[in-house]
Motif scaffolding. Sequence first.
Motif, PDB file in Angstrom:
ATOM      1  N   GLN A 106       0.827  -1.206   0.000  1.00 18.41           N
ATOM      2  CA  GLN A 106       0.000   0.000   0.000  1.00 18.41           C
ATOM      3  C   GLN A 106       0.864   1.261   0.000  1.00 18.41           C
ATOM      4  N   GLU A 107       1.996   1.194   0.700  1.00 15.73           N
ATOM      5  CA  GLU A 107       2.902   2.348   0.756  1.00 15.73           C
ATOM      6  C   GLU A 107       4.292   1.870   0.361  1.00 15.73           C
ATOM      7  N   LYS A 172      -5.271   3.270  -5.923  1.00 14.01           N
ATOM      8  CA  LYS A 172      -5.731   1.893  -6.063  1.00 14.01           C
ATOM      9  C   LYS A 172      -4.701   0.922  -5.498  1.00 14.01           C
ATOM     10  N   SER A 173      -5.136  -0.306  -5.285  1.00 13.88           N
ATOM     11  CA  SER A 173      -4.237  -1.339  -4.780  1.00 13.88           C
ATOM     12  C   SER A 173      -3.328  -1.838  -5.899  1.00 13.88           C
ATOM     13  N   ALA A 174      -2.186  -2.369  -5.519  1.00 11.24           N
ATOM     14  CA  ALA A 174      -1.244  -2.918  -6.485  1.00 11.24           C
ATOM     15  C   ALA A 174      -1.825  -4.168  -7.139  1.00 11.24           C
ATOM     16  N   VAL A 175      -1.451  -4.410  -8.402  1.00 16.87           N
ATOM     17  CA  VAL A 175      -1.923  -5.578  -9.138  1.00 16.87           C
ATOM     18  C   VAL A 175      -0.769  -6.211  -9.900  1.00 16.87           C
ATOM     19  N   LEU A 176      -0.938  -7.489 -10.205  1.00 19.10           N
ATOM     20  CA  LEU A 176      -0.021  -8.208 -11.086  1.00 19.10           C
ATOM     21  C   LEU A 176      -0.605  -8.183 -12.491  1.00 19.10           C
ATOM     22  N   ARG A 177       0.160  -7.653 -13.451  1.00 16.91           N
ATOM     23  CA  ARG A 177      -0.320  -7.565 -14.821  1.00 16.91           C
ATOM     24  C   ARG A 177       0.871  -7.673 -15.794  1.00 16.91           C
ATOM     25  N   PRO A 202      -1.526   8.536 -15.349  1.00 18.80           N
ATOM     26  CA  PRO A 202      -0.436   9.374 -14.847  1.00 18.80           C
ATOM     27  C   PRO A 202      -0.199   9.085 -13.364  1.00 18.80           C
ATOM     28  N   GLY A 203       1.035   8.893 -12.984  1.00 22.34           N
ATOM     29  CA  GLY A 203       1.350   8.578 -11.594  1.00 22.34           C
ATOM     30  C   GLY A 203       1.371   7.100 -11.295  1.00 22.34           C
ATOM     31  N   CYS A 204       1.140   6.257 -12.319  1.00 25.20           N
ATOM     32  CA  CYS A 204       1.207   4.808 -12.115  1.00 25.20           C
ATOM     33  C   CYS A 204       2.623   4.418 -11.689  1.00 25.20           C
ATOM     34  N   GLU A 205       2.730   3.640 -10.624  1.00 30.49           N
ATOM     35  CA  GLU A 205       4.028   3.210 -10.108  1.00 30.49           C
ATOM     36  C   GLU A 205       4.260   1.735 -10.415  1.00 30.49           C
TER      37      GLU A 205
END
Length: 217
Positions: A106-107, A172-177, A202-205
């Motif tokens: 989350q962080e 949003k929560s992290a995902v596997l993609r 924009p801002g996707c980490e």
Amino acid sequence: MENWIDFLSRYKREHNLSQIKLAERLQMTQGGVGHWLRGSRRPTLQTINEKLEVLGLVYLEAQAMVVERDLVREAQGSYATEQPLSAQALRYASFRFPVLSWADLQEGLPTASELQEQTDYMPAGNAYWLPVENDSMNAASGKSVPEGMLILVDTGLEVQPGKLVIARQPGKSAVLRQLIEEGGERLLRPLNTRYPTVLCEPGCEFLGVVVRVHGIF
């Protein structure tokens, strides 16, 4: 310092780095790295640990050889075993990395975990394991990462189209993609066609690249 030399040589070899590129990652001169690789100069344990942190290998530390943090409770500067490991033994050494939960993402990534999993993978940066918790990457054919598998994620690798990645969109929560690119846009695609492909906002980490899929968790 044979163990450190072998560790550094293996890191250089497995990540296909020139001596110049290795020097850049270590934030030192090419000549200085050359002295280390030849064994003509010997860094202190403090220097080795500083360089491990520069490389992003925060779960490793040197105690006269490279070991997993907190696994050996010996004083700094002493060997973990009665006899020091040979360079040949270190070449095939394995490492333990923390098994994190999706809530941990989350962080910032936590620096420790009670649960660890062993692998012989030499990380390019900080690495961690994650359990796959849904069927979004479970494909009917071809590449598939079913629910229940354990994946190893390396934060030190370059994120490129075609790679499986851990991504976190803003809010949003992290995902596997799988990261793909179409028309100059980066997209996050599930391997299960029942889930939607979405645009990288924009801002996707990116929290790392998947490098191993390991057993049933």
